[in-house]
Motif scaffolding. Structure first.
Motif, mmCIF file in Angstrom:
data_model
loop_
_atom_site.group_PDB
_atom_site.id
_atom_site.type_symbol
_atom_site.label_atom_id
_atom_site.label_comp_id
_atom_site.label_asym_id
_atom_site.label_seq_id
_atom_site.Cartn_x
_atom_site.Cartn_y
_atom_site.Cartn_z
ATOM 1 N N LYS A 105 0.817 -1.209 0.000
ATOM 2 C CA LYS A 105 0.000 0.000 0.000
ATOM 3 C C LYS A 105 0.855 1.264 0.000
ATOM 4 O O LYS A 105 0.416 2.317 -0.450
ATOM 5 N N ILE A 106 2.065 1.159 0.526
ATOM 6 C CA ILE A 106 2.905 2.351 0.661
ATOM 7 C C ILE A 106 4.361 2.037 0.328
ATOM 8 O O ILE A 106 4.876 0.954 0.668
ATOM 9 N N PHE A 107 5.000 2.981 -0.327
ATOM 10 C CA PHE A 107 6.427 2.897 -0.649
ATOM 11 C C PHE A 107 7.097 4.152 -0.089
ATOM 12 O O PHE A 107 6.745 5.271 -0.467
ATOM 13 N N ILE A 108 8.035 3.959 0.839
ATOM 14 C CA ILE A 108 8.788 5.076 1.410
ATOM 15 C C ILE A 108 10.216 4.991 0.895
ATOM 16 O O ILE A 108 10.895 3.983 1.095
ATOM 17 N N ASN A 109 10.672 6.036 0.226
ATOM 18 C CA ASN A 109 12.021 6.045 -0.331
ATOM 19 C C ASN A 109 12.867 7.093 0.373
ATOM 20 O O ASN A 109 12.443 8.239 0.551
ATOM 21 N N ALA A 110 14.063 6.700 0.782
ATOM 22 C CA ALA A 110 14.977 7.651 1.402
ATOM 23 C C ALA A 110 15.319 8.762 0.423
ATOM 24 O O ALA A 110 15.386 8.558 -0.783
ATOM 25 N N SER A 111 15.520 9.934 0.951
ATOM 26 C CA SER A 111 15.920 11.085 0.162
ATOM 27 C C SER A 111 16.754 11.966 1.095
ATOM 28 O O SER A 111 17.203 11.510 2.137
ATOM 29 N N ALA A 112 16.974 13.215 0.737
ATOM 30 C CA ALA A 112 17.810 14.082 1.565
ATOM 31 C C ALA A 112 17.444 15.541 1.356
ATOM 32 O O ALA A 112 16.979 15.937 0.277
ATOM 33 N N ILE A 113 17.677 16.354 2.377
ATOM 34 C CA ILE A 113 17.411 17.790 2.252
ATOM 35 C C ILE A 113 18.431 18.453 1.343
ATOM 36 O O ILE A 113 18.283 19.630 0.996
ATOM 37 N N GLY A 114 19.445 17.697 0.910
ATOM 38 C CA GLY A 114 20.353 18.192 -0.116
ATOM 39 C C GLY A 114 19.616 18.531 -1.398
ATOM 40 O O GLY A 114 20.152 19.227 -2.261
ATOM 41 N N TYR A 115 18.371 18.079 -1.509
ATOM 42 C CA TYR A 115 17.498 18.397 -2.641
ATOM 43 C C TYR A 115 17.415 19.905 -2.880
ATOM 44 O O TYR A 115 17.321 20.364 -4.021
ATOM 45 N N LEU A 158 8.589 10.472 0.137
ATOM 46 C CA LEU A 158 10.005 10.746 -0.084
ATOM 47 C C LEU A 158 10.573 11.335 1.201
ATOM 48 O O LEU A 158 10.337 12.509 1.511
ATOM 49 N N ALA A 159 11.289 10.524 1.952
ATOM 50 C CA ALA A 159 11.782 10.924 3.280
ATOM 51 C C ALA A 159 13.096 11.685 3.139
ATOM 52 O O ALA A 159 14.163 11.086 3.007
ATOM 53 N N ARG A 160 13.027 13.017 3.170
ATOM 54 C CA ARG A 160 14.208 13.858 3.014
ATOM 55 C C ARG A 160 14.905 14.042 4.358
ATOM 56 O O ARG A 160 14.550 14.904 5.166
ATOM 57 N N PHE A 161 15.938 13.218 4.585
ATOM 58 C CA PHE A 161 16.639 13.225 5.860
ATOM 59 C C PHE A 161 17.571 14.425 5.995
ATOM 60 O O PHE A 161 18.265 14.811 5.053
ATOM 61 N N GLY A 162 17.583 14.983 7.214
ATOM 62 C CA GLY A 162 18.618 15.937 7.580
ATOM 63 C C GLY A 162 19.789 15.164 8.164
ATOM 64 O O GLY A 162 19.964 13.977 7.899
ATOM 65 N N ILE A 163 20.621 15.833 8.974
ATOM 66 C CA ILE A 163 21.738 15.159 9.642
ATOM 67 C C ILE A 163 21.192 14.394 10.838
ATOM 68 O O ILE A 163 20.687 14.989 11.797
ATOM 69 N N VAL A 164 21.287 13.073 10.777
ATOM 70 C CA VAL A 164 20.691 12.222 11.810
ATOM 71 C C VAL A 164 21.682 12.027 12.955
ATOM 72 O O VAL A 164 22.816 11.587 12.752
ATOM 73 N N LEU A 165 21.232 12.369 14.164
ATOM 74 C CA LEU A 165 22.077 12.271 15.351
ATOM 75 C C LEU A 165 21.703 11.037 16.171
ATOM 76 O O LEU A 165 20.542 10.854 16.535
ATOM 77 N N GLY A 166 22.693 10.208 16.428
ATOM 78 C CA GLY A 166 22.487 9.017 17.236
ATOM 79 C C GLY A 166 23.823 8.404 17.568
ATOM 80 O O GLY A 166 24.877 8.962 17.239
ATOM 81 N N ALA A 167 23.802 7.271 18.253
ATOM 82 C CA ALA A 167 25.037 6.584 18.622
ATOM 83 C C ALA A 167 25.592 5.891 17.390
ATOM 84 O O ALA A 167 25.314 4.724 17.127
ATOM 85 N N GLY A 168 26.370 6.618 16.632
ATOM 86 C CA GLY A 168 26.882 6.140 15.358
ATOM 87 C C GLY A 168 26.582 7.174 14.298
ATOM 88 O O GLY A 168 26.249 8.320 14.600
ATOM 89 N N GLY A 169 26.663 6.798 13.048
ATOM 90 C CA GLY A 169 26.344 7.733 11.980
ATOM 91 C C GLY A 169 27.309 8.897 11.921
ATOM 92 O O GLY A 169 28.467 8.814 12.337
ATOM 93 N N ALA A 170 26.814 10.041 11.427
ATOM 94 C CA ALA A 170 27.657 11.218 11.213
ATOM 95 C C ALA A 170 28.200 11.797 12.513
ATOM 96 O O ALA A 170 29.297 12.355 12.541
ATOM 97 N N LEU A 171 27.449 11.666 13.597
ATOM 98 C CA LEU A 171 27.856 12.301 14.855
ATOM 99 C C LEU A 171 29.199 11.796 15.363
ATOM 100 O O LEU A 171 29.998 12.570 15.901
ATOM 101 N N SER A 172 29.475 10.506 15.186
ATOM 102 C CA SER A 172 30.730 9.946 15.687
ATOM 103 C C SER A 172 31.933 10.605 15.023
ATOM 104 O O SER A 172 32.987 10.786 15.658
ATOM 105 N N LYS A 173 31.798 11.007 13.746
ATOM 106 C CA LYS A 173 32.897 11.669 13.046
ATOM 107 C C LYS A 173 32.980 13.142 13.420
ATOM 108 O O LYS A 173 34.065 13.711 13.537
ATOM 109 N N ILE A 174 31.827 13.769 13.618
ATOM 110 C CA ILE A 174 31.804 15.186 13.981
ATOM 111 C C ILE A 174 32.406 15.412 15.353
ATOM 112 O O ILE A 174 33.113 16.401 15.596
#
Length: 295
Positions: A105-115, A158-174
């Motif tokens: 019934k539904i299709f959710i596709n990752a996207s980004a605010i880089g759009y 279309l799920a336009r992700f921002g910078i996702v903060l959590g234990a891992g991901g981009a935050l560990s490098k920042i």
């Protein structure tokens, strides 16, 4: 619901699978390797380019797959890989969905605010047009491919992700320079960072699954973006480190090439559609969000 996730072994995918299982959904993670089911997750051998391993019968498909943007310098070859990895997986999923007599019934596709491209002065919502840089063009093409799910009769988000903060991901490098007492303002520090806590990511996707009237682009961000300078100072405050050693824009451009756009430029993107439909963020304040992760 029975939900299939492509890219379900990544940072966001793992958190999302755990969240959905806790809501009593049946989760099928699509993977190219053989894996044994565990923690309530059923792993399904699948390859976007190979019809020998078809999609299982499910109520929803969530596509999070795509080559990492920060896995190497953006040569022309690398940029093509970044684009192709997103298009090929989306095309493979939709090709198989088109062959089904009973589709999800539904299709959710990752996207980004880089759009939206980058800007120091503009505020972007889901109503704004795409930018002109590499990321914007990549996301625009990716979304165009994903929208073909609408032609198959599926509600498409279309799920336009921002910078996702959590234990891992981009935050560990920042955060690493701060842990080494070398943190400071990146570039001008005036560039916007549209962040979102991982818990709100999973909650917002779940919200989209359950609200039939939501379709099209949805900004997966917190309602209060911050500048990069404010972001760095907040990290320093929480982990008790100085914020003093700047990272000049020129040095980063020389080191990273075009990929430097990920840290030197940004956009102020607001989650207008989710809020208009009644979503309430768990984490609206950056300091509180980071404190739950870093402490």
């Amino acid at each position: 619901m029975k939900i299939a996730i492509s890219g379900g072994t990544g940072f966001i995918g793992k958190a999302l699978a755990t969240h959905l299982i806790s809501r009593d959904h049946a989760v099928f993670v699509l993977t190219r390797s053989d894996r044994t089911a565990h923690d309530g997750i059923t792993y399904v051998k699948w390859n976007a380019a190979d019809n020998l391993f078809p999609l299982p019968a499910v109520d929803a498909v969530i596509n999070l797959a795509g080559e990492s943007l920060n896995s190497g310098r953006w040569t022309e070859t690398k940029k093509q890989q970044i684009l192709n990895s997103r298009l090929s997986t989306t095309q493979g999923i939709l090709r198989q969905l088109a062959s089904l007599s009973e589709r999800p019934k539904i299709f959710i596709n990752a996207s980004a605010i880089g759009y939206y491209g980058t800007s120091l002065t503009q505020t972007f919502t889901e109503l704004d047009k795409p930018g002109q840089d590499f990321l914007a063009t990549t996301v625009e093409l990716w979304e165009k491919e994903a929208r073909k799910a609408e032609e198959l009769g599926m509600r498409t988000v279309l799920a336009r992700f921002g910078i996702v903060l959590g234990a891992g991901g981009a935050l560990s490098k920042i955060i690493l320079p701060y842990r080494l007492f070398a943190g400071g303002t990146v570039g001008s520090g005036k560039q916007w960072l549209s962040w979102v806590h991982i818990d709100d990511v999973t909650n917002m996707i779940s919200f989209c699954l359950n609200h039939q009237d939501i379709s099209g682009p949805v900004n997966i961000t917190a309602p209060h973006p911050v500048t990069m300078k404010e972001f760095g100072k907040t990290i320093a405050k929480i982990i008790h480190r100085p914020h003093w050693l700047p990272a000049p824009a020129l040095a980063l451009k020389l080191a990273l090439g075009e990929m430097s756009i990920l840290v030197l430029e940004g956009q102020k993107a607001l989650p207008q559609k989710a809020i208009e439909h009644g979503y309430t963020h768990t984490y609206k304040d950056l300091e509180i969000a980071l404190s739950t992760i870093l402490s």
